[in-house]
Design a protein around this motif. Structure first.
Motif, PDB file in Angstrom:
ATOM      1  N   THR A  20      30.995  37.725  50.977  1.00 32.88           N
ATOM      2  CA  THR A  20      30.780  38.628  51.858  1.00 32.88           C
ATOM      3  C   THR A  20      31.573  39.033  51.320  1.00 32.88           C
ATOM      4  O   THR A  20      31.365  41.027  52.082  1.00 32.88           O
ATOM      5  CB  THR A  20      30.359  39.141  52.525  1.00 32.88           C
ATOM      6  OG1 THR A  20      30.895  38.975  53.636  1.00 32.88           O
ATOM      7  CG2 THR A  20      28.699  38.654  52.926  1.00 32.88           C
ATOM      8  N   MET A  59      16.591  38.348  54.765  1.00 29.16           N
ATOM      9  CA  MET A  59      17.907  37.387  54.266  1.00 29.16           C
ATOM     10  C   MET A  59      16.894  35.901  53.637  1.00 29.16           C
ATOM     11  O   MET A  59      17.241  35.119  52.651  1.00 29.16           O
ATOM     12  CB  MET A  59      19.042  37.158  55.389  1.00 29.16           C
ATOM     13  CG  MET A  59      19.402  36.150  55.333  1.00 29.16           C
ATOM     14  SD  MET A  59      20.992  36.115  53.875  1.00 29.16           S
ATOM     15  CE  MET A  59      21.711  38.194  53.957  1.00 29.16           C
ATOM     16  N   ALA A 153      24.906  39.900  49.495  1.00 22.32           N
ATOM     17  CA  ALA A 153      24.431  38.640  50.029  1.00 22.32           C
ATOM     18  C   ALA A 153      25.301  37.705  48.839  1.00 22.32           C
ATOM     19  O   ALA A 153      26.129  37.572  48.063  1.00 22.32           O
ATOM     20  CB  ALA A 153      23.254  37.822  50.142  1.00 22.32           C
ATOM     21  N   SER A 174      24.630  38.080  54.437  1.00 20.85           N
ATOM     22  CA  SER A 174      24.692  39.034  54.052  1.00 20.85           C
ATOM     23  C   SER A 174      26.499  39.682  54.464  1.00 20.85           C
ATOM     24  O   SER A 174      26.799  39.231  54.720  1.00 20.85           O
ATOM     25  CB  SER A 174      23.370  39.976  55.556  1.00 20.85           C
ATOM     26  OG  SER A 174      24.125  40.349  56.670  1.00 20.85           O
TER      27      SER A 174
END
Length: 188
Positions: A20, A59, A153, A174
């Motif tokens: 991420t 998500m 993401a 995320s």
């Protein structure tokens, strides 16, 4: 080999930090040079403000979009996203969402086709492939790591041909969310 939940919990922070980061610089090999990030503290991008439940639902939609790109018949494992602490942030007000799931093609011969579809189609849907190639395991699994700045993401996909049954193992993560003022993170 089965992975215990505690082993997963210990591994998730490393995967989350790896996946991420914002504006990461990578070479395209799995065992390439070190990654760097210019996104500030801990290298994890901000995903804005959200409740844990709303971020979890988002998500799942990201995972569903990836599933749609696989393009071969099969089935996905039934799993729900979880909540993880953000590195260096208050665990009561900041969190990340992770969603680990697997895809089992109807025919084992379709596993490579599924991975090829993802390699070709993820970039057409806003994903930037930052690593692709064999890992260092004895099975020499093929690994694809991609980031999507718009969705904030990242995804880590491992093609496990030598598993019984063969599968794609996916970890979608995320960036770091902050809960709305006056609320706390709901951990699940």
């Amino acid at each position: 080999m089965k992975i215990s939940l505690s082993a997963l919990v210990l591994a998730v922070p490393l995967v989350l930090t790896t996946l991420t980061g914002c504006s990461m610089t990578h070479d395209n090999s799995v065992n390439g040079a070190d990654s760097t990030s210019d996104s500030g503290s801990g290298g994890v991008r901000s995903s804005g403000t959200s409740t844990s439940r709303d971020a979890s639902d988002a998500m799942e939609r990201v995972s569903s979009g990836i599933y749609d790109l696989i393009g071969v018949k099969g089935k996905a494992s039934d799993s729900r996203p979880g909540v993880q602490e953000c590195p260096g942030k208050d665990r009561d007000t900041h969190f990340q969402i992770f969603h680990q799931w697997s895809f089992y093609p109807t025919s084992a011969t379709d596993l490579g086709t599924a991975m090829q579809h993802l390699k070709e189609d993820l970039p057409k849907h806003g994903w930037k492939i930052v690593r692709y190639g064999q890992d260092t395991s004895k099975n020499k699994n093929t690994v694809l790591i991609a980031d999507n700045d718009a969705k904030k993401a990242g995804v880590h996909i491992t093609q496990m041909e030598k598993r019984n049954p063969p599968k794609l193992s996916l970890m979608v993560v995320s960036g770091c969310y902050q809960v709305p003022d006056g609320q706390e993170v709901e951990h699940f």
